[in-house]
Design an enzyme around this catalytic site. Structure first.
Site, PDB file in Angstrom:
ATOM      1  N   SER A 252      47.088  67.582  30.554  1.00  0.00           N
ATOM      2  CA  SER A 252      45.494  67.569  31.028  1.00  0.00           C
ATOM      3  C   SER A 252      44.893  68.363  32.082  1.00  0.00           C
ATOM      4  O   SER A 252      43.853  68.277  31.528  1.00  0.00           O
ATOM      5  CB  SER A 252      46.312  66.238  31.491  1.00  0.00           C
ATOM      6  OG  SER A 252      46.667  66.756  32.986  1.00  0.00           O
TER       7      SER A 252
ATOM      8  N   HIS B 118      44.750  68.779  37.698  1.00  0.00           N
ATOM      9  CA  HIS B 118      43.239  68.972  36.967  1.00  0.00           C
ATOM     10  C   HIS B 118      41.868  69.545  37.338  1.00  0.00           C
ATOM     11  O   HIS B 118      40.750  69.911  36.491  1.00  0.00           O
ATOM     12  CB  HIS B 118      43.152  67.341  36.416  1.00  0.00           C
ATOM     13  CG  HIS B 118      43.773  66.461  36.121  1.00  0.00           C
ATOM     14  ND1 HIS B 118      44.381  64.818  36.816  1.00  0.00           N
ATOM     15  CD2 HIS B 118      44.796  66.644  35.548  1.00  0.00           C
ATOM     16  CE1 HIS B 118      44.874  64.163  35.780  1.00  0.00           C
ATOM     17  NE2 HIS B 118      44.960  65.446  35.164  1.00  0.00           N
TER      18      HIS B 118
END
Length: 315
Positions: free
Chosen positions: A144, A195
């Site tokens: 991610s 992230h």
């Protein structure tokens, strides 16, 4: 950290059904290879999650640097794999067609490594600033972070417009920041720093020196790999072998209009994208249908563009 029980692997089944719905022949090669690698390693992991996740304690203090390579391509469970790879399927299809397969592969590898390095730096800095050693033991796994970096690239190449984040309209250029906050509050188990590291790597490419550094390195290594032939990496177009270099102007990054036109037929970037979309539709033998090759998550702007192309083809 142990891999969660997979049960019936519903997430994996959904991912495979989505891949076949799009059509394997319609997925660019690097994107397809990335999907295949992550699926294969989910079914046949090289190491356990405990031995592949990324943390300051294990990488820096224990010297286990191979985790920088292992962490992005291992996932906690089938739903983790599904959401990451479904996002990769969409982002990869768009960006690989725009950047070219060679450059996109280069971007994926570079972003994977840099996102991990920046994650370690952020966790280490946070541990020092807050005097909390536990941050150095936070262990992250999954693709991610790289996806957030790719999202920054996608928003950079497709500015303008709005996206919906938790039902609220957000300008496209700020979407990654809104999603960072939304995911953190809605799914507390996700890695906020991972992230954030991805977003910062994407900004280093679009707003900082990373793109220039990558171009310089690509020019050096392409010259070594292909002696006697001028191979070029174009981070904003296609890749291939250069046969039309004007006399007296050698180099891997000739940006003159004449050279550019030799590969784009004088088309603007928008026209190139429209031509690529039209070609993709024709490849499926369904150029006049209302079903686009990547239609499961097309933005409204792209749907309008496809409808215009279909009307044009019908005249």
């Amino acid at each position: 950290m142990q891999r969660r029980a997979r049960g019936a692997n519903i997430g994996l089944i959904l991912l495979l059904s989505q891949v076949f719905h799009v059509g394997i022949n319609n997925i660019p090669p690097v994107t397809l290879a990335t999907l295949a690698l992550n699926i294969w390693l989910f079914l046949n992991p090289l190491k356990s999650l405990h031995s592949s996740c990324l943390s300051v304690d294990q990488c820096y203090w224990q010297g286990d640097w191979q985790r920088l390579l292992l962490s992005p391509i291992h996932h906690a469970d089938d739903w983790h794999l599904y959401f990451n790879m479904a996002s990769m399927l969409w982002k990869g299809a768009k960006l690989e067609r725009r950047l070219g397969s060679r450059w996109f592969a280069y971007v994926i590898i570079t972003f994977s490594l840099l996102t991990g390095v920046l994650y370690l730096l952020l966790e280490f800095s946070l541990a020092v600033l807050m005097d909390e050693p536990n941050f150095q033991r936070n262990c992250a796994v999954g693709f991610s972070g790289v996806l957030f970096a790719l999202k920054v690239l996608n928003n950079h190449y497709c500015p303008g417009g709005l996206v919906s984040v938790l039902g609220f309209p957000v300008p496209n250029r700020y979407a990654c920041w809104a999603e960072l906050v939304a995911i953190h509050f809605c799914t507390p188990g996700t890695s906020f720093m991972g992230h954030l590291a991805g977003i910062l790597v994407g900004l280093m490419y679009t707003q900082g020196p990373l793109k220039k550094i990558m171009e310089t390195c690509a020019g050096i290594f392409s010259s070594m790999d292909y002696p006697g032939r001028q191979h070029y990496f174009n981070s904003s177009g296609y890749t291939g072998y250069q046969h039309h270099v004007p006399p007296g102007r050698p180099g891997a990054f000739d940006a003159s209009p004449r050279n550019y036109d030799a590969y784009t037929a004088g088309l603007s970037e928008q026209e190139q994208l429209e031509r690529a979309l039209r070609a993709s539709l024709q490849d499926r033998g369904n150029a006049r249908s209302n079903s686009p090759p990547y239609g499961f998550r097309l933005s409204p702007e792209e749907e309008m563009r496809l409808h215009r192309l279909q009307r044009f083809d019908s005249h």
